[in-house]
Design an enzyme around this catalytic site. Structure first.
Site, PDB file in Angstrom:
ATOM      1  N   TYR A  56      15.967 -15.404 -53.825  1.00 20.14           N
ATOM      2  CA  TYR A  56      14.865 -15.409 -54.790  1.00 20.14           C
ATOM      3  C   TYR A  56      13.932 -16.600 -54.540  1.00 20.14           C
ATOM      4  CZ  TYR A  56      17.829 -12.122 -57.382  1.00 20.14           C
ATOM      5  OH  TYR A  56      18.592 -11.065 -57.760  1.00 20.14           O
ATOM      6  N   GLU A 104      -1.278 -17.642 -52.195  1.00 19.30           N
ATOM      7  CA  GLU A 104      -2.037 -18.769 -52.748  1.00 19.30           C
ATOM      8  C   GLU A 104      -2.841 -19.491 -51.663  1.00 19.30           C
ATOM      9  OE1 GLU A 104      -2.232 -19.268 -55.985  1.00 19.30           O
ATOM     10  OE2 GLU A 104      -0.773 -17.679 -56.374  1.00 19.30           O
ATOM     11  N   GLU A 114       1.708 -27.874 -56.822  1.00 23.24           N
ATOM     12  CA  GLU A 114       0.910 -26.667 -56.588  1.00 23.24           C
ATOM     13  C   GLU A 114       1.680 -25.407 -56.984  1.00 23.24           C
ATOM     14  OE1 GLU A 114      -2.245 -24.804 -56.395  1.00 23.24           O
ATOM     15  OE2 GLU A 114      -2.546 -26.710 -55.350  1.00 23.24           O
ATOM     16  N   GLU A 151      -0.780 -20.710 -63.901  1.00 23.30           N
ATOM     17  CA  GLU A 151      -1.933 -19.806 -63.826  1.00 23.30           C
ATOM     18  C   GLU A 151      -1.506 -18.363 -64.062  1.00 23.30           C
ATOM     19  OE1 GLU A 151      -5.327 -20.114 -62.813  1.00 23.30           O
ATOM     20  OE2 GLU A 151      -5.338 -22.300 -62.684  1.00 23.30           O
ATOM     21  N   LYS A 159      -4.402 -24.580 -68.044  1.00 20.96           N
ATOM     22  CA  LYS A 159      -4.711 -24.403 -66.619  1.00 20.96           C
ATOM     23  C   LYS A 159      -5.342 -25.662 -66.029  1.00 20.96           C
ATOM     24  CE  LYS A 159      -5.300 -19.384 -66.378  1.00 20.96           C
ATOM     25  NZ  LYS A 159      -6.260 -18.323 -66.009  1.00 20.96           N
ATOM     26  N   ASP A 160      -6.261 -26.268 -66.767  1.00 24.23           N
ATOM     27  CA  ASP A 160      -6.911 -27.489 -66.285  1.00 24.23           C
ATOM     28  C   ASP A 160      -5.908 -28.624 -66.113  1.00 24.23           C
ATOM     29  OD1 ASP A 160      -9.295 -26.101 -66.306  1.00 24.23           O
ATOM     30  OD2 ASP A 160     -10.133 -27.147 -68.051  1.00 24.23           O
TER      31      ASP A 160
END
Length: 124
Positions: free
Chosen positions: A19, A31, A72, A79, A97-98
């Site tokens: 996984y 991404e 990240e 996100e 998100k910011d």
């Protein structure tokens, strides 16, 4: 009493690695920022070999590379989860998100600072 599903097995532990590797694959394939960080990491590792940095310097370089990737990955998770929880524009979700993006920015700034401290004296 422990149920069958909760028992420790090597097979179950190995499956959990599957996984995790699926998550990494998705991260690097989907991404865009992951690939940018990967190029930067490859450059830093190549420069580290070229400059023959010390063991402690290697630890610092590898640590900040991993910190950037972890930040990240968490940012990408936030996100995606935010988009599921609130598909419409939501000011609170925007803040989440910011802030997740800010964590990546902080990690990247740390990586740049560590890189500068290690590489610049050797280059100049």
């Amino acid at each position: 009493m422990e149920n069958e599903k909760d028992k420790f097995t090597i097979a179950a532990r190995l499956k959990s690695f599957k996984y995790a590797f699926n998550g990494l694959k998705h991260f690097f394939v989907v991404e865009h920022n992951a690939r940018i960080h990967l190029v930067a990491a490859a450059f830093a590792i190549g420069l580290s070999f070229y400059l023959n940095i010390s063991s402690l310097e290697w630890i610092a370089i590898l640590a900040v590379i991993v910190v950037v990737f972890v930040a990240e990955i968490f940012n990408s998770c936030m996100e995606k989860l935010s988009d599921v929880v609130s598909p419409e524009v939501n000011p609170q979700i925007k803040i989440v998100k910011d802030m997740a993006a800010a964590a990546v920015l902080m990690a990247a700034i740390l990586a740049l600072a560590v890189g500068a401290i290690i590489f610049l004296p050797k280059l100049f």
